[in-house]
Design an enzyme around this catalytic site. Structure first.
Site, mmCIF file in Angstrom:
data_model
loop_
_atom_site.group_PDB
_atom_site.id
_atom_site.type_symbol
_atom_site.label_atom_id
_atom_site.label_comp_id
_atom_site.label_asym_id
_atom_site.label_seq_id
_atom_site.Cartn_x
_atom_site.Cartn_y
_atom_site.Cartn_z
ATOM 1 N N HIS A 122 0.837 -1.204 0.000
ATOM 2 C CA HIS A 122 0.000 0.000 0.000
ATOM 3 C C HIS A 122 0.870 1.252 0.000
ATOM 4 O O HIS A 122 0.688 2.170 -0.810
ATOM 5 C CB HIS A 122 -0.901 -0.041 1.236
ATOM 6 C CG HIS A 122 -1.748 1.158 1.472
ATOM 7 N ND1 HIS A 122 -3.125 1.149 1.304
ATOM 8 C CD2 HIS A 122 -1.438 2.409 1.894
ATOM 9 C CE1 HIS A 122 -3.606 2.341 1.605
ATOM 10 N NE2 HIS A 122 -2.604 3.135 1.979
ATOM 11 N N GLU A 123 1.842 1.306 0.908
ATOM 12 C CA GLU A 123 2.698 2.488 1.002
ATOM 13 C C GLU A 123 3.625 2.608 -0.207
ATOM 14 O O GLU A 123 3.916 3.719 -0.671
ATOM 15 C CB GLU A 123 3.501 2.467 2.303
ATOM 16 C CG GLU A 123 2.660 2.499 3.570
ATOM 17 C CD GLU A 123 1.783 3.741 3.703
ATOM 18 O OE1 GLU A 123 2.080 4.769 3.059
ATOM 19 O OE2 GLU A 123 0.777 3.677 4.432
#
Length: 255
Positions: free
Chosen positions: A147-148
């Protein structure tokens, strides 16, 4: 099967690349507690419409990184595995920066949650922080690592999409008074959906309970009530996530 082999568990129903436990409450989700835009995104002033511009994409589809924190072998390997997962489904590549590389993400393990700078900035070291947790917990869920990384590659959250009001209702009465700004919607001049449908199960979607003041849903699915159970999943990228990444970086179509 080794530890990474056990992570690559395909889930046909949602098209995930790998599977890890769901987290659906803010108090257990450090992506929401870092205090940046929408919890985990570091933006520059007046840069919110930048991700449509190619200048914010990493040149030559290569993202450079340095480990600033001395992670133990297992935590370092998890981060590298997150990079590998993205490489396996795209033409994006990750390369450790040498001293001559001016632009890179600075991988840290500081307290304060999980957060990252969105897109390529061409201004030296960029933030990418994963607060230390046991493996498969908090910032060290594999889905959160990915996600990051997707933020650093230039993606906002799914619920920020221009067409989100056709798919979800933001119940402001359940949102903490000082957190409503985290539900900003970007118009088509700011973000590009690359022709993909709105994706409740995207690894970039927040949970139905994000920034809740009372434990009730803040993001209510409109077209499929059961979608509340997959919103905020950190099991892995869906096929829609993969398609958007490949279209953004103009990766060759695999036959």
């Amino acid at each position: 099967m080794n530890v990474f082999g056990s992570l690559v568990i395909c889930t046909a129903l949602l098209g995930f690349v790998f599977a890890l436990p769901l987290v659906t409450r803010e108090e257990t989700d450090p992506e929401l507690t870092a205090g940046y835009v929408e919890g985990d995104m570091i933006l520059e002033v007046n840069s919110r419409n930048g991700m449509r511009k190619e200048v914010y994409r990493w040149p030559n589809n290569t993202l450079y990184y340095k480990f600033h924190t001395q992670f133990d072998d297992d935590h370092r390997s998890y981060i590298l595995r997150g990079m590998q997962i993205i490489e396996e489904v795209s033409c994006v590549r990750f390369q450790e920066a040498n001293e001559d590389q001016p632009n890179f993400i600075n991988i840290t393990g500081l307290s304060g949650g999980c957060y990252s700078t969105v897109g390529y900035r061409n201004k030296g070291a960029q933030n990418y922080n994963l607060q230390l947790y046991p493996l498969d917990k908090g910032c060290f869920r594999m889905g959160t690592i990915v996600h990051e990384l997707l933020h650093t590659l230039g993606f906002y959250h799914m619920q920020s999409s221009a067409n989100r009001d056709d798919y979800v209702f933001i119940n402001e009465t359940n949102v903490k008074d000082d957190k409503m700004h985290n539900f900003k919607k970007y118009d088509l001049s700011a973000v590009d959906d690359f022709g993909e449908e709105y994706d409740y199960a995207s690894v970039l979607h927040y949970s139905a309970f994000a920034f809740s003041a009372n434990g009730e849903m803040t993001i209510v699915p409109l077209r499929d009530a059961s979608a509340a159970s997959v919103m905020g999943q950190r099991r892995g990228m869906t096929q829609g996530d993969i398609n958007r990444l490949n279209l953004m970086y103009r990766c060759p179509v695999k036959v």
